[in-house]
Design a protein around this motif. Sequence first.
Motif, PDB file in Angstrom:
ATOM      1  N   VAL A   1      -5.468   9.476  15.620  1.00  0.00           N
ATOM      2  CA  VAL A   1      -6.128   8.175  15.706  1.00  0.00           C
ATOM      3  C   VAL A   1      -5.243   7.011  15.255  1.00  0.00           C
ATOM      4  O   VAL A   1      -5.672   5.860  15.291  1.00  0.00           O
ATOM      5  CB  VAL A   1      -7.473   8.174  14.950  1.00  0.00           C
ATOM      6  N   HIS A   2      -4.031   7.311  14.817  1.00  0.00           N
ATOM      7  CA  HIS A   2      -3.059   6.274  14.468  1.00  0.00           C
ATOM      8  C   HIS A   2      -1.661   6.730  14.856  1.00  0.00           C
ATOM      9  O   HIS A   2      -1.362   7.921  14.849  1.00  0.00           O
ATOM     10  CB  HIS A   2      -3.065   5.953  12.969  1.00  0.00           C
ATOM     11  N   PHE A   3      -0.825   5.761  15.147  1.00  0.00           N
ATOM     12  CA  PHE A   3       0.577   6.012  15.419  1.00  0.00           C
ATOM     13  C   PHE A   3       1.358   5.973  14.106  1.00  0.00           C
ATOM     14  O   PHE A   3       0.923   5.341  13.145  1.00  0.00           O
ATOM     15  CB  PHE A   3       1.137   4.928  16.355  1.00  0.00           C
ATOM     16  N   PRO A   4       2.530   6.625  14.060  1.00  0.00           N
ATOM     17  CA  PRO A   4       3.347   6.574  12.834  1.00  0.00           C
ATOM     18  C   PRO A   4       3.674   5.149  12.386  1.00  0.00           C
ATOM     19  O   PRO A   4       3.676   4.867  11.183  1.00  0.00           O
ATOM     20  CB  PRO A   4       4.610   7.345  13.225  1.00  0.00           C
ATOM     21  N   ILE A   5       3.927   4.233  13.324  1.00  0.00           N
ATOM     22  CA  ILE A   5       4.219   2.844  12.933  1.00  0.00           C
ATOM     23  C   ILE A   5       3.010   2.216  12.243  1.00  0.00           C
ATOM     24  O   ILE A   5       3.164   1.474  11.276  1.00  0.00           O
ATOM     25  CB  ILE A   5       4.682   2.002  14.147  1.00  0.00           C
ATOM     26  N   ASP A   6       1.812   2.538  12.710  1.00  0.00           N
ATOM     27  CA  ASP A   6       0.590   2.021  12.069  1.00  0.00           C
ATOM     28  C   ASP A   6       0.544   2.450  10.604  1.00  0.00           C
ATOM     29  O   ASP A   6       0.172   1.670   9.724  1.00  0.00           O
ATOM     30  CB  ASP A   6      -0.669   2.565  12.739  1.00  0.00           C
ATOM     31  N   ILE A   7       0.914   3.695  10.371  1.00  0.00           N
ATOM     32  CA  ILE A   7       0.899   4.270   9.018  1.00  0.00           C
ATOM     33  C   ILE A   7       2.008   3.647   8.175  1.00  0.00           C
ATOM     34  O   ILE A   7       1.780   3.212   7.047  1.00  0.00           O
ATOM     35  CB  ILE A   7       1.073   5.802   9.078  1.00  0.00           C
ATOM     36  N   PHE A   8       3.211   3.598   8.727  1.00  0.00           N
ATOM     37  CA  PHE A   8       4.358   3.054   7.992  1.00  0.00           C
ATOM     38  C   PHE A   8       4.118   1.600   7.586  1.00  0.00           C
ATOM     39  O   PHE A   8       4.343   1.219   6.436  1.00  0.00           O
ATOM     40  CB  PHE A   8       5.642   3.174   8.834  1.00  0.00           C
ATOM     41  N   VAL A   9       3.646   0.795   8.519  1.00  0.00           N
ATOM     42  CA  VAL A   9       3.388  -0.613   8.212  1.00  0.00           C
ATOM     43  C   VAL A   9       2.247  -0.722   7.197  1.00  0.00           C
ATOM     44  O   VAL A   9       2.314  -1.521   6.266  1.00  0.00           O
ATOM     45  CB  VAL A   9       3.091  -1.423   9.491  1.00  0.00           C
ATOM     46  N   GLY A  10       1.215   0.098   7.344  1.00  0.00           N
ATOM     47  CA  GLY A  10       0.110   0.083   6.389  1.00  0.00           C
ATOM     48  C   GLY A  10       0.566   0.408   4.978  1.00  0.00           C
ATOM     49  O   GLY A  10       0.175  -0.260   4.010  1.00  0.00           O
ATOM     50  N   ILE A  11       1.400   1.432   4.832  1.00  0.00           N
ATOM     51  CA  ILE A  11       1.918   1.809   3.513  1.00  0.00           C
ATOM     52  C   ILE A  11       2.803   0.692   2.956  1.00  0.00           C
ATOM     53  O   ILE A  11       2.720   0.357   1.765  1.00  0.00           O
ATOM     54  CB  ILE A  11       2.670   3.153   3.590  1.00  0.00           C
ATOM     55  N   THR A  12       3.631   0.116   3.805  1.00  0.00           N
ATOM     56  CA  THR A  12       4.515  -0.973   3.368  1.00  0.00           C
ATOM     57  C   THR A  12       3.712  -2.183   2.906  1.00  0.00           C
ATOM     58  O   THR A  12       3.949  -2.721   1.813  1.00  0.00           O
ATOM     59  CB  THR A  12       5.486  -1.367   4.499  1.00  0.00           C
ATOM     60  N   ILE A  13       2.750  -2.610   3.716  1.00  0.00           N
ATOM     61  CA  ILE A  13       1.918  -3.765   3.358  1.00  0.00           C
ATOM     62  C   ILE A  13       1.105  -3.454   2.104  1.00  0.00           C
ATOM     63  O   ILE A  13       0.987  -4.300   1.204  1.00  0.00           O
ATOM     64  CB  ILE A  13       0.998  -4.166   4.531  1.00  0.00           C
ATOM     65  N   GLY A  14       0.562  -2.256   2.014  1.00  0.00           N
ATOM     66  CA  GLY A  14      -0.202  -1.865   0.825  1.00  0.00           C
ATOM     67  C   GLY A  14       0.632  -1.919  -0.441  1.00  0.00           C
ATOM     68  O   GLY A  14       0.172  -2.387  -1.489  1.00  0.00           O
ATOM     69  N   THR A  15       1.876  -1.485  -0.357  1.00  0.00           N
ATOM     70  CA  THR A  15       2.782  -1.511  -1.514  1.00  0.00           C
ATOM     71  C   THR A  15       3.122  -2.948  -1.904  1.00  0.00           C
ATOM     72  O   THR A  15       3.107  -3.300  -3.094  1.00  0.00           O
ATOM     73  CB  THR A  15       4.071  -0.716  -1.200  1.00  0.00           C
ATOM     74  N   ILE A  16       3.418  -3.764  -0.929  1.00  0.00           N
ATOM     75  CA  ILE A  16       3.735  -5.174  -1.204  1.00  0.00           C
ATOM     76  C   ILE A  16       2.530  -5.866  -1.837  1.00  0.00           C
ATOM     77  O   ILE A  16       2.649  -6.537  -2.867  1.00  0.00           O
ATOM     78  CB  ILE A  16       4.183  -5.898   0.081  1.00  0.00           C
ATOM     79  N   PHE A  17       1.361  -5.705  -1.234  1.00  0.00           N
ATOM     80  CA  PHE A  17       0.158  -6.338  -1.770  1.00  0.00           C
ATOM     81  C   PHE A  17      -0.155  -5.849  -3.184  1.00  0.00           C
ATOM     82  O   PHE A  17      -0.577  -6.629  -4.031  1.00  0.00           O
ATOM     83  CB  PHE A  17      -1.032  -6.096  -0.859  1.00  0.00           C
ATOM     84  N   ALA A  18       0.027  -4.559  -3.441  1.00  0.00           N
ATOM     85  CA  ALA A  18      -0.260  -4.024  -4.777  1.00  0.00           C
ATOM     86  C   ALA A  18       0.636  -4.671  -5.824  1.00  0.00           C
ATOM     87  O   ALA A  18       0.171  -5.028  -6.914  1.00  0.00           O
ATOM     88  CB  ALA A  18      -0.081  -2.508  -4.790  1.00  0.00           C
ATOM     89  N   ASN A  19       1.893  -4.823  -5.505  1.00  0.00           N
ATOM     90  CA  ASN A  19       2.816  -5.460  -6.450  1.00  0.00           C
ATOM     91  C   ASN A  19       2.480  -6.936  -6.658  1.00  0.00           C
ATOM     92  O   ASN A  19       2.504  -7.430  -7.789  1.00  0.00           O
ATOM     93  CB  ASN A  19       4.262  -5.271  -5.993  1.00  0.00           C
TER      94      ASN A  19
END
Length: 186
Positions: free
Chosen positions: A153-171
């Motif tokens: 239900v998701h592409f690897p880029i969807d996951i990679f960008v989600g993890i990246t954005i989540g990490t940036i937002f958390a910091n």
Amino acid sequence: MLDSIINLDKQLLVFLNNLGNEQWDPFWLAVTNQFHWSPLFLLVFFLIIKSFGWKRGGFMILSMIILVAFSDQFTNLIKDTVQRLRPNNDPEIKDLLRTLINPQSYSFMSGHATTSTFFTVYVTLLLKGKYKYIYLLLFFPAIFAYSRLYLGVHFPIDIFVGITIGTIFANLYFTLYKKIDKVSFA
């Protein structure tokens, strides 16, 4: 160039998705369900209250609820703007995938990856000086995000960008929290 990246993204998803088998399907269906992670969330809330007390800990928990709401709305804004079809709806590859669920919303970026990473990195930053093994929480978003590939239900880029954005937002969110915490609980 963008077309070749999208093509590689699709090929990688088909490969990863087809590693699955019926024996593991119930496990990954359970993993992708947020409700099944409730014991982890309750543990996090307990550790926060234990570490910071009711007043300060309650403020942190309230900030996490706001974090999740913000992350969810931000992800929906991106999905509605980009409008990338989910793999299970992509006519080019949908017949090549093992799909166990069939969401109809858009794919880019993964809300599961974004929000779980945002939440977990933020909690890890809050509790890193308090608990030696708090970094083990980071397995949660990794497993949670992989479930989305497994289910097709998701592409690897969807996951990679989600993890990246989540990490940036958390910091960023943690930096903001520290500034507010100094003023509120000084």
